[in-house]
Enzyme design. Structure first.
Site, PDB file in Angstrom:
ATOM      1  N   LEU A 114      42.253 -13.666  10.320  1.00  0.00           N
ATOM      2  CA  LEU A 114      41.400 -13.754  11.500  1.00  0.00           C
ATOM      3  C   LEU A 114      39.967 -13.533  11.045  1.00  0.00           C
ATOM      4  O   LEU A 114      39.718 -12.767  10.108  1.00  0.00           O
ATOM      5  CB  LEU A 114      41.791 -12.702  12.545  1.00  0.00           C
ATOM      6  CG  LEU A 114      43.134 -12.888  13.259  1.00  0.00           C
ATOM      7  CD1 LEU A 114      43.435 -11.675  14.149  1.00  0.00           C
ATOM      8  CD2 LEU A 114      43.148 -14.162  14.090  1.00  0.00           C
ATOM      9  N   ASP A 115      39.018 -14.172  11.727  1.00  0.00           N
ATOM     10  CA  ASP A 115      37.604 -13.983  11.400  1.00  0.00           C
ATOM     11  C   ASP A 115      37.200 -12.524  11.596  1.00  0.00           C
ATOM     12  O   ASP A 115      37.836 -11.782  12.353  1.00  0.00           O
ATOM     13  CB  ASP A 115      36.726 -14.868  12.286  1.00  0.00           C
ATOM     14  CG  ASP A 115      36.921 -16.348  12.004  1.00  0.00           C
ATOM     15  OD1 ASP A 115      37.443 -16.684  10.927  1.00  0.00           O
ATOM     16  OD2 ASP A 115      36.541 -17.163  12.873  1.00  0.00           O
ATOM     17  N   ILE A 116      36.110 -12.139  10.968  1.00  0.00           N
ATOM     18  CA  ILE A 116      35.656 -10.750  11.033  1.00  0.00           C
ATOM     19  C   ILE A 116      35.420 -10.279  12.467  1.00  0.00           C
ATOM     20  O   ILE A 116      35.690  -9.135  12.822  1.00  0.00           O
ATOM     21  CB  ILE A 116      34.377 -10.553  10.180  1.00  0.00           C
ATOM     22  CG1 ILE A 116      33.977  -9.074  10.151  1.00  0.00           C
ATOM     23  CG2 ILE A 116      33.233 -11.443  10.675  1.00  0.00           C
ATOM     24  CD1 ILE A 116      32.854  -8.782   9.160  1.00  0.00           C
ATOM     25  N   THR A 118      36.926 -11.526  15.191  1.00  0.00           N
ATOM     26  CA  THR A 118      38.074 -11.833  16.037  1.00  0.00           C
ATOM     27  C   THR A 118      39.044 -10.665  16.036  1.00  0.00           C
ATOM     28  O   THR A 118      39.343 -10.094  14.980  1.00  0.00           O
ATOM     29  CB  THR A 118      38.801 -13.102  15.550  1.00  0.00           C
ATOM     30  OG1 THR A 118      37.886 -14.196  15.566  1.00  0.00           O
ATOM     31  CG2 THR A 118      39.994 -13.428  16.437  1.00  0.00           C
ATOM     32  N   HIS A 227      37.555 -21.303  11.193  1.00  0.00           N
ATOM     33  CA  HIS A 227      36.797 -21.160  12.441  1.00  0.00           C
ATOM     34  C   HIS A 227      37.246 -22.175  13.500  1.00  0.00           C
ATOM     35  O   HIS A 227      36.432 -22.641  14.309  1.00  0.00           O
ATOM     36  CB  HIS A 227      35.291 -21.325  12.205  1.00  0.00           C
ATOM     37  CG  HIS A 227      34.684 -20.204  11.426  1.00  0.00           C
ATOM     38  ND1 HIS A 227      33.370 -20.231  11.008  1.00  0.00           N
ATOM     39  CD2 HIS A 227      35.176 -19.027  10.987  1.00  0.00           C
ATOM     40  CE1 HIS A 227      33.099 -19.120  10.341  1.00  0.00           C
ATOM     41  NE2 HIS A 227      34.191 -18.375  10.317  1.00  0.00           N
TER      42      HIS A 227
END
Length: 274
Positions: A114-116, A118, A227
């Site tokens: 997961l993105d930082i 998210t 993303h």
């Protein structure tokens, strides 16, 4: 994969992974006669144990032998999905210390990322086959997200979003990731009170005051590109201001699990992912 029937392993390796020390330490324990398999004393280090059927005891205590571990985490914001990061904490800094060791099936690792910024459902395991199944593009494992958007979306525009995502929206290249046409995705719009709450979505969120949403939705995708969710909405001239993964396949994020905390998957949850 997740069951024990495929794991027939040497007794010394089993005891070492169970916390009884090095192979040398384990041999001393075996020679003392403290270890039994199905009630019979076994002193041979290379004795093979079937983890689905055999019962191993040490000093009369039955060992709970787990070839692999399967963990659900509720990822917190501003934490990276990495084993090491200089400027930020990693998700491994939040994993309970009792899980941070090597398993018979391998070392603990992430099942996707997961993105930082998210939050939400993140899986960790020591089972490489399990990971491959869930992240392989051929599997088409669904991932469901709670999405908060910068701009309001009226009824007509909502239909356009839904149709575009269902068809497979084209997104432009970003950084080193090329442009591509997404697989069909499912969009479910949510009615927006002053601030969407646990009562309306079933999921706790943590929004900064400066980022209150103008619209919100659930988005289900079947791939996991760089993303991706943010780029899908960017292609519709909107911006994701908050993102939380709430399900992988049929497994929902445990709403009682606070951000930054983790627990083992239940037997029922694991079966849904196999």
């Amino acid at each position: 994969m997740a069951d024990k029937e495929k794991y027939i392993e040497r007794l010394d390796k089993i005891l070492s992974h169970a916390g009884f020390g090095t192979r040398k330490d384990v041999k001393k324990i075996l020679h003392s006669g403290a270890v039994t398999v199905n009630g019979e004393i076994v002193k041979s280090a290379d004795f093979h144990v079937n983890l689905s059927d055999d019962k191993v005891e040490c000093d009369g205590e039955l060992l709970d032998i787990k070839p692999n571990i399967y963990i659900m985490m509720n990822k917190i914001d501003n934490v990276v999905c990495s084993t090491k990061e200089g400027n930020h904490q990693t998700v491994f800094d939040y994993v309970d210390e009792k899980y941070m060791h090597s398993y018979l099936g391998g070392d603990l690792h992430l099942v996707g990322r997961l993105d930082i910024d998210t939050e939400g459902l993140l899986l960790l395991t020591s089972d490489g086959n399990f990971t491959h199944k869930l992240i392989s593009p051929k599997t088409h494992c669904s991932k469901k997200y709670l999405v908060y958007l910068r701009d309001a979306v009226d009824e007509n525009a909502r239909l356009k979003y839904m149709e575009a995502f269902k068809k497979g929206i084209h997104i432009e290249a970003e950084d080193s990731d090329a442009a591509w046409d997404c697989q069909p995705a499912e969009l479910e719009w949510l009615e927006l009170p002053e601030l969407i709450s646990k009562e309306t979505t079933g999921h706790v969120v943590s929004l900064r005051e400066s980022k209150k949403p103008a619209s919100a939705a659930y988005l289900t995708i079947y791939e996991g590109r760089y993303h991706q969710v943010k780029r899908m909405f960017k292609a519709m001239d909107n911006e994701v201001i908050y993102l939380k993964r709430v399900a992988i396949g049929e497994v929902m994020l445990d709403d009682s699990l606070e951000c930054g905390f983790s627990r083992e998957l239940t037997k029922e949850e694991l079966e849904k992912l196999l």
